[in-house]
Design an enzyme around this catalytic site. Structure first.
Site, PDB file in Angstrom:
ATOM      1  N   ASP A  37      16.405 -26.855  61.354  1.00 30.26           N
ATOM      2  CA  ASP A  37      15.548 -27.865  60.748  1.00 30.26           C
ATOM      3  C   ASP A  37      14.889 -28.743  61.800  1.00 30.26           C
ATOM      4  O   ASP A  37      13.750 -29.186  61.625  1.00 30.26           O
ATOM      5  CB  ASP A  37      16.354 -28.717  59.776  1.00 30.26           C
ATOM      6  CG  ASP A  37      15.478 -29.405  58.743  1.00 30.26           C
ATOM      7  OD1 ASP A  37      14.579 -28.739  58.196  1.00 30.26           O
ATOM      8  OD2 ASP A  37      15.687 -30.594  58.482  1.00 30.26           O
ATOM      9  N   CYS A  85       7.554 -29.533  50.863  1.00 31.50           N
ATOM     10  CA  CYS A  85       8.734 -29.927  51.635  1.00 31.50           C
ATOM     11  C   CYS A  85       9.143 -31.348  51.292  1.00 31.50           C
ATOM     12  O   CYS A  85      10.316 -31.629  50.992  1.00 31.50           O
ATOM     13  CB  CYS A  85       8.448 -29.797  53.123  1.00 31.50           C
ATOM     14  SG  CYS A  85       9.787 -30.392  54.182  1.00 31.50           S
ATOM     15  N   TYR A  93      12.498 -32.243  48.888  1.00 30.31           N
ATOM     16  CA  TYR A  93      13.646 -32.949  49.456  1.00 30.31           C
ATOM     17  C   TYR A  93      13.899 -34.275  48.735  1.00 30.31           C
ATOM     18  O   TYR A  93      15.051 -34.674  48.546  1.00 30.31           O
ATOM     19  CB  TYR A  93      13.459 -33.146  50.965  1.00 30.31           C
ATOM     20  CG  TYR A  93      14.046 -32.001  51.751  1.00 30.31           C
ATOM     21  CD1 TYR A  93      15.142 -32.198  52.583  1.00 30.31           C
ATOM     22  CD2 TYR A  93      13.522 -30.721  51.646  1.00 30.31           C
ATOM     23  CE1 TYR A  93      15.703 -31.136  53.301  1.00 30.31           C
ATOM     24  CE2 TYR A  93      14.059 -29.662  52.338  1.00 30.31           C
ATOM     25  CZ  TYR A  93      15.153 -29.865  53.167  1.00 30.31           C
ATOM     26  OH  TYR A  93      15.710 -28.812  53.853  1.00 30.31           O
ATOM     27  N   TYR A 102      17.589 -38.533  51.763  1.00 31.87           N
ATOM     28  CA  TYR A 102      16.528 -37.955  50.935  1.00 31.87           C
ATOM     29  C   TYR A 102      16.460 -38.570  49.532  1.00 31.87           C
ATOM     30  O   TYR A 102      15.448 -38.393  48.838  1.00 31.87           O
ATOM     31  CB  TYR A 102      16.679 -36.432  50.887  1.00 31.87           C
ATOM     32  CG  TYR A 102      16.485 -35.829  52.265  1.00 31.87           C
ATOM     33  CD1 TYR A 102      15.266 -35.946  52.915  1.00 31.87           C
ATOM     34  CD2 TYR A 102      17.521 -35.208  52.936  1.00 31.87           C
ATOM     35  CE1 TYR A 102      15.068 -35.450  54.187  1.00 31.87           C
ATOM     36  CE2 TYR A 102      17.348 -34.698  54.214  1.00 31.87           C
ATOM     37  CZ  TYR A 102      16.120 -34.819  54.835  1.00 31.87           C
ATOM     38  OH  TYR A 102      15.933 -34.335  56.103  1.00 31.87           O
ATOM     39  N   GLU A 114      10.692 -22.691  51.528  1.00 33.55           N
ATOM     40  CA  GLU A 114      11.810 -23.633  51.425  1.00 33.55           C
ATOM     41  C   GLU A 114      13.056 -22.923  50.885  1.00 33.55           C
ATOM     42  O   GLU A 114      14.165 -23.114  51.402  1.00 33.55           O
ATOM     43  CB  GLU A 114      11.440 -24.805  50.496  1.00 33.55           C
ATOM     44  CG  GLU A 114      10.484 -25.808  51.107  1.00 33.55           C
ATOM     45  CD  GLU A 114      11.122 -26.603  52.233  1.00 33.55           C
ATOM     46  OE1 GLU A 114      12.367 -26.646  52.330  1.00 33.55           O
ATOM     47  OE2 GLU A 114      10.370 -27.189  53.023  1.00 33.55           O
TER      48      GLU A 114
END
Length: 213
Positions: free
Chosen positions: A49, A136, A140, A162, A199
């Site tokens: 990541d 993304c 999240y 998040y 993802e």
């Protein structure tokens, strides 16, 4: 407070709700939720990541370069600052768990995602870039909010990051940029869907089924 996307961003999120639900139910995410995810899998995820986020930052930088109005330029610059905060979180994980981020070799799924982002942003179509990047951020925020309140020690920091209103606000800013700069062309819809698929591939890789975001 959770923001609700509107306009094109809302339509694209709704059109891809199937993939969001699959991500939420994925064993990697449920393992974060209940703390059962093996630490070595999370460590591998952090390393991949971090590599991904550097490419995400470069895509924002390209959006800054191609912005045609000051408001968009400043908004993308602020989003780039948000990525720096995420990278600092990864640095803290790396320091605690002995992960050498400088030695990370990106796996196939990670490279597929980063290549897609950079290639899309390099075209100079800011709306298309937003379509490739928004999934993304919104995904999240969605995952963090869905897992919020799961008070387990191992991955609580990930959930808190998040689920935070500040992260949701960043996702909402990018969605507003998407609404401003994009229209519902086939290319925009494909880019959004492709990012959501990537993802999911990232979670599959992180769980040991493939190898990265």
């Amino acid at each position: 407070m959770t923001s609700t996307p509107s306009g094109l961003a809302a339509r694209l999120w709704a059109d891809n709700a199937d993939l969001a639900a699959v991500c939420l139910a994925h064993p990697f995410v449920t393992g974060i939720s209940d703390g059962t995810l093996p630490r070595e899998r999370f460590a591998s995820y952090v390393a991949q990541d971090a590599f991904f986020l550097e490419a995400f930052a470069r895509a924002y930088a390209l959006a800054v370069a191609y912005s045609r109005d000051r408001a968009s330029l400043e908004a993308f610059a602020d989003m780039l600052a948000g990525v720096r905060e995420e990278l600092r979180l990864h640095d803290s994980y790396a320091a605690r768990w002995g992960i050498d981020l400088a030695a990370v070799e990106p796996v196939a799924a990670t490279l597929a995602y980063t290549d897609f982002l950079i290639a899309t942003a390099s075209l100079g179509d800011v709306g298309l870039t937003c379509a490739a990047m928004t999934p993304c951020m919104r995904l999240y925020a969605y995952l963090g909010q869905a897992l919020s309140g799961r008070s387990q020690e191992t991955y609580g920091e990930w959930i808190t990051t998040y689920a935070a209103p500040e992260f949701d606000a960043l996702a909402a800013t990018l969605e507003r940029l998407l609404d401003r700069h994009a229209t519902a062309t086939p290319a925009v819809c494909r880019a959004y869907r492709r990012a959501m698929q990537l993802e999911l591939a990232f979670f599959e890789g992180a769980y040991g089924q493939d190898g990265g975001r």
